[in-house]
Design a protein around this motif. Sequence first.
Motif, PDB file in Angstrom:
ATOM      1  N   HIS A  15     -75.176 -88.971 114.803  1.00 26.10           N
ATOM      2  CA  HIS A  15     -74.553 -90.013 113.986  1.00 26.10           C
ATOM      3  C   HIS A  15     -75.625 -90.914 113.396  1.00 26.10           C
ATOM      4  O   HIS A  15     -76.679 -91.122 113.988  1.00 26.10           O
ATOM      5  CB  HIS A  15     -73.574 -90.831 114.822  1.00 26.10           C
ATOM      6  CG  HIS A  15     -72.496 -89.999 115.424  1.00 26.10           C
ATOM      7  ND1 HIS A  15     -71.421 -89.542 114.709  1.00 26.10           N
ATOM      8  CD2 HIS A  15     -72.349 -89.507 116.675  1.00 26.10           C
ATOM      9  CE1 HIS A  15     -70.651 -88.812 115.499  1.00 26.10           C
ATOM     10  NE2 HIS A  15     -71.191 -88.767 116.702  1.00 26.10           N
ATOM     11  N   GLU A  24     -70.792 -96.415 112.065  1.00 27.44           N
ATOM     12  CA  GLU A  24     -71.458 -95.185 111.659  1.00 27.44           C
ATOM     13  C   GLU A  24     -71.346 -95.062 110.143  1.00 27.44           C
ATOM     14  O   GLU A  24     -70.288 -95.326 109.571  1.00 27.44           O
ATOM     15  CB  GLU A  24     -70.774 -93.994 112.326  1.00 27.44           C
ATOM     16  CG  GLU A  24     -71.340 -92.668 111.921  1.00 27.44           C
ATOM     17  CD  GLU A  24     -70.587 -91.492 112.524  1.00 27.44           C
ATOM     18  OE1 GLU A  24     -70.828 -90.375 112.054  1.00 27.44           O
ATOM     19  OE2 GLU A  24     -69.769 -91.689 113.423  1.00 27.44           O
ATOM     20  N   GLY A  26     -72.817 -92.168 108.529  1.00 27.60           N
ATOM     21  CA  GLY A  26     -72.983 -90.776 108.160  1.00 27.60           C
ATOM     22  C   GLY A  26     -73.459 -89.950 109.331  1.00 27.60           C
ATOM     23  O   GLY A  26     -73.344 -90.357 110.487  1.00 27.60           O
ATOM     24  N   ASP A  42     -75.719 -86.912 105.484  1.00 24.64           N
ATOM     25  CA  ASP A  42     -74.507 -87.015 104.681  1.00 24.64           C
ATOM     26  C   ASP A  42     -73.966 -88.418 104.896  1.00 24.64           C
ATOM     27  O   ASP A  42     -73.616 -88.786 106.027  1.00 24.64           O
ATOM     28  CB  ASP A  42     -73.481 -85.966 105.112  1.00 24.64           C
ATOM     29  CG  ASP A  42     -72.221 -86.050 104.270  1.00 24.64           C
ATOM     30  OD1 ASP A  42     -72.320 -85.951 103.044  1.00 24.64           O
ATOM     31  OD2 ASP A  42     -71.125 -86.241 104.851  1.00 24.64           O
ATOM     32  N   GLU A  44     -71.104 -91.133 104.382  1.00 18.78           N
ATOM     33  CA  GLU A  44     -69.661 -91.134 104.143  1.00 18.78           C
ATOM     34  C   GLU A  44     -69.379 -91.661 102.736  1.00 18.78           C
ATOM     35  O   GLU A  44     -69.876 -92.714 102.356  1.00 18.78           O
ATOM     36  CB  GLU A  44     -68.946 -91.992 105.194  1.00 18.78           C
ATOM     37  CG  GLU A  44     -69.066 -91.410 106.583  1.00 18.78           C
ATOM     38  CD  GLU A  44     -68.373 -92.250 107.633  1.00 18.78           C
ATOM     39  OE1 GLU A  44     -67.401 -92.964 107.306  1.00 18.78           O
ATOM     40  OE2 GLU A  44     -68.809 -92.187 108.791  1.00 18.78           O
ATOM     41  N   ASN A  45     -68.618 -90.918 101.970  1.00 25.42           N
ATOM     42  CA  ASN A  45     -68.261 -91.254 100.593  1.00 25.42           C
ATOM     43  C   ASN A  45     -69.474 -91.369  99.669  1.00 25.42           C
ATOM     44  O   ASN A  45     -69.378 -91.938  98.597  1.00 25.42           O
ATOM     45  CB  ASN A  45     -67.456 -92.562 100.522  1.00 25.42           C
ATOM     46  CG  ASN A  45     -66.181 -92.480 101.297  1.00 25.42           C
ATOM     47  OD1 ASN A  45     -65.412 -91.538 101.153  1.00 25.42           O
ATOM     48  ND2 ASN A  45     -65.946 -93.444 102.168  1.00 25.42           N
ATOM     49  N   ALA A  82     -70.022 -96.872 102.143  1.00 27.17           N
ATOM     50  CA  ALA A  82     -69.652 -95.767 103.031  1.00 27.17           C
ATOM     51  C   ALA A  82     -68.201 -95.802 103.497  1.00 27.17           C
ATOM     52  O   ALA A  82     -67.596 -94.756 103.697  1.00 27.17           O
ATOM     53  CB  ALA A  82     -70.583 -95.732 104.248  1.00 27.17           C
ATOM     54  N   HIS A  83     -67.620 -96.964 103.647  1.00 24.39           N
ATOM     55  CA  HIS A  83     -66.271 -97.037 104.210  1.00 24.39           C
ATOM     56  C   HIS A  83     -65.217 -97.526 103.222  1.00 24.39           C
ATOM     57  O   HIS A  83     -64.092 -97.811 103.613  1.00 24.39           O
ATOM     58  CB  HIS A  83     -66.281 -97.928 105.457  1.00 24.39           C
ATOM     59  CG  HIS A  83     -67.108 -97.348 106.554  1.00 24.39           C
ATOM     60  ND1 HIS A  83     -66.670 -96.324 107.345  1.00 24.39           N
ATOM     61  CD2 HIS A  83     -68.375 -97.626 106.963  1.00 24.39           C
ATOM     62  CE1 HIS A  83     -67.612 -95.989 108.203  1.00 24.39           C
ATOM     63  NE2 HIS A  83     -68.665 -96.771 107.991  1.00 24.39           N
ATOM     64  N   GLU A  86     -61.665 -95.721 103.040  1.00 20.81           N
ATOM     65  CA  GLU A  86     -60.850 -95.639 104.251  1.00 20.81           C
ATOM     66  C   GLU A  86     -59.672 -96.592 104.165  1.00 20.81           C
ATOM     67  O   GLU A  86     -59.773 -97.698 103.653  1.00 20.81           O
ATOM     68  CB  GLU A  86     -61.695 -95.971 105.476  1.00 20.81           C
ATOM     69  CG  GLU A  86     -62.758 -94.937 105.736  1.00 20.81           C
ATOM     70  CD  GLU A  86     -63.638 -95.290 106.925  1.00 20.81           C
ATOM     71  OE1 GLU A  86     -63.379 -96.306 107.599  1.00 20.81           O
ATOM     72  OE2 GLU A  86     -64.584 -94.534 107.163  1.00 20.81           O
TER      73      GLU A  86
END
Length: 98
Positions: A15, A24, A26, A42, A44-45, A82-83, A86
């Motif tokens: 992570h 986290e 990615g 990677d 996130e998004n 990144a989030h 969500e």
Amino acid sequence: MSPHRKLPLIEIGFHLFISGGSEEVGAVREVAPAGRPEIVVDIENGGEWVVPLKAVESVVEQKVILAPERLEPELREAIRHAHEAELPPALEGMQDQR
């Protein structure tokens, strides 16, 4: 930072966190591709990014901690988002009722 500092083993799937952050952002996808001193992560998004090992602050309990000041501005921006996609926990699993 010493140019010869030894990092603990980094493995695919670890992570990814930013120093001082609790969420986290990615995961590690590749380690030292073609022998280069970098990891592929990677976000996130945000897609895949190459991160130089000099940006890794520490590796603890399958978590790679990155020093934000050692990252490219574009990568820092991707991490900031990144989030965004969500849903809040109260809305998870609910279907659009339009």
